[in-house]
Scaffold this motif. Structure first.
Motif, short mmCIF file in Angstrom:
data_model
loop_
_atom_site.label_atom_id
_atom_site.label_comp_id
_atom_site.label_asym_id
_atom_site.label_seq_id
_atom_site.Cartn_x
_atom_site.Cartn_y
_atom_site.Cartn_z
N LYS A 111 -9.07 33.91 111.74
CA LYS A 111 -9.26 35.18 111.04
C LYS A 111 -8.00 35.61 110.31
O LYS A 111 -8.07 36.16 109.21
CB LYS A 111 -9.73 36.25 112.02
N VAL A 112 -6.83 35.33 110.89
CA VAL A 112 -5.56 35.65 110.23
C VAL A 112 -5.42 34.82 108.96
O VAL A 112 -5.01 35.33 107.91
CB VAL A 112 -4.38 35.43 111.19
N ASP A 113 -5.77 33.53 109.04
CA ASP A 113 -5.68 32.67 107.86
C ASP A 113 -6.60 33.15 106.75
O ASP A 113 -6.24 33.15 105.57
CB ASP A 113 -6.03 31.23 108.22
N LYS B 58 -7.17 35.82 101.40
CA LYS B 58 -7.74 36.84 100.53
C LYS B 58 -6.73 37.93 100.17
O LYS B 58 -7.08 38.95 99.60
CB LYS B 58 -8.95 37.49 101.20
N ASN B 59 -5.46 37.71 100.54
CA ASN B 59 -4.36 38.65 100.26
C ASN B 59 -4.58 40.02 100.90
O ASN B 59 -4.14 41.04 100.37
CB ASN B 59 -4.12 38.80 98.76
N LEU B 60 -5.24 40.06 102.05
CA LEU B 60 -5.36 41.31 102.78
C LEU B 60 -4.08 41.58 103.55
O LEU B 60 -3.71 42.74 103.77
CB LEU B 60 -6.54 41.26 103.75
N ILE B 61 -3.41 40.50 103.97
CA ILE B 61 -2.09 40.62 104.57
C ILE B 61 -1.18 39.60 103.89
O ILE B 61 -1.66 38.63 103.31
CB ILE B 61 -2.10 40.38 106.11
N HIS B 62 0.10 39.83 103.95
CA HIS B 62 1.06 38.93 103.32
C HIS B 62 1.13 37.63 104.11
O HIS B 62 0.92 37.61 105.33
CB HIS B 62 2.44 39.61 103.29
N THR C 79 -15.73 48.85 93.49
CA THR C 79 -14.47 48.98 94.20
C THR C 79 -14.68 49.51 95.61
O THR C 79 -14.06 49.04 96.57
CB THR C 79 -13.51 49.90 93.43
N GLU C 80 -15.59 50.48 95.77
CA GLU C 80 -15.87 51.03 97.09
C GLU C 80 -16.46 49.96 98.01
O GLU C 80 -16.10 49.87 99.18
CB GLU C 80 -16.81 52.22 96.99
N LYS C 81 -17.36 49.14 97.46
CA LYS C 81 -17.97 48.07 98.27
C LYS C 81 -16.91 47.05 98.70
O LYS C 81 -16.87 46.62 99.85
CB LYS C 81 -19.07 47.36 97.48
N LYS C 82 -16.05 46.65 97.75
CA LYS C 82 -15.02 45.67 98.07
C LYS C 82 -14.02 46.23 99.06
O LYS C 82 -13.57 45.52 99.97
CB LYS C 82 -14.31 45.22 96.80
N ASP C 83 -13.64 47.50 98.91
CA ASP C 83 -12.71 48.12 99.84
C ASP C 83 -13.29 48.14 101.25
O ASP C 83 -12.59 47.85 102.23
CB ASP C 83 -12.37 49.54 99.41
N LYS D 48 -10.29 43.12 107.79
CA LYS D 48 -8.97 43.36 108.37
C LYS D 48 -9.11 43.87 109.80
O LYS D 48 -8.35 43.48 110.69
CB LYS D 48 -8.22 44.36 107.50
N ASN D 49 -10.10 44.74 110.04
CA ASN D 49 -10.33 45.25 111.39
C ASN D 49 -10.78 44.13 112.32
O ASN D 49 -10.37 44.09 113.49
CB ASN D 49 -11.36 46.38 111.37
N ASP D 50 -11.63 43.24 111.83
CA ASP D 50 -12.06 42.09 112.64
C ASP D 50 -10.87 41.23 113.02
O ASP D 50 -10.77 40.75 114.16
CB ASP D 50 -13.09 41.24 111.89
N MET D 51 -9.96 41.03 112.07
CA MET D 51 -8.78 40.23 112.33
C MET D 51 -7.93 40.88 113.42
O MET D 51 -7.50 40.23 114.37
CB MET D 51 -7.94 40.07 111.06
#
Length: 83
Positions: free
Chosen positions: A56-58, A63-67, A14-18, A25-28
């Protein structure tokens, strides 16, 4: 800290995935910000930066990082400012 072996593994996975999700998300966000500044300054490579930001937004949306609605709003605002 968990005592069970599978729970210990779950914590580390979980830590690795987070960390990976936060990085993506920061790159986006960085790509969107650089595209917006390029649009404001009317830079030569603004089309290239906008397409990179949209890509990057797509990916983040997929990956469901943003809605998905937020992704559409970001892309729409970038495209309307670019044109």
């Amino acid at each position: 800290m968990p005592n069970i072996k599978s729970a210990i593994k779950r914590v580390s996975v979980t830590e690795k995935k987070d960390a990976a999700n936060i990085s993506q998300k920061n790159d986006m966000r960085s790509a969107v910000k650089s595209a917006r500044t390029a649009i404001e300054n009317n830079a030569d490579n603004k089309g290239e930066l906008v397409s990179l930001a949209i890509k990057k937004v797509d990916k983040a949306s997929k990956k469901n990082l943003i809605h998905s609605n937020k992704a559409n709003r970001i892309k729409s605002s970038l495209m309307s400012k670019a044109n």
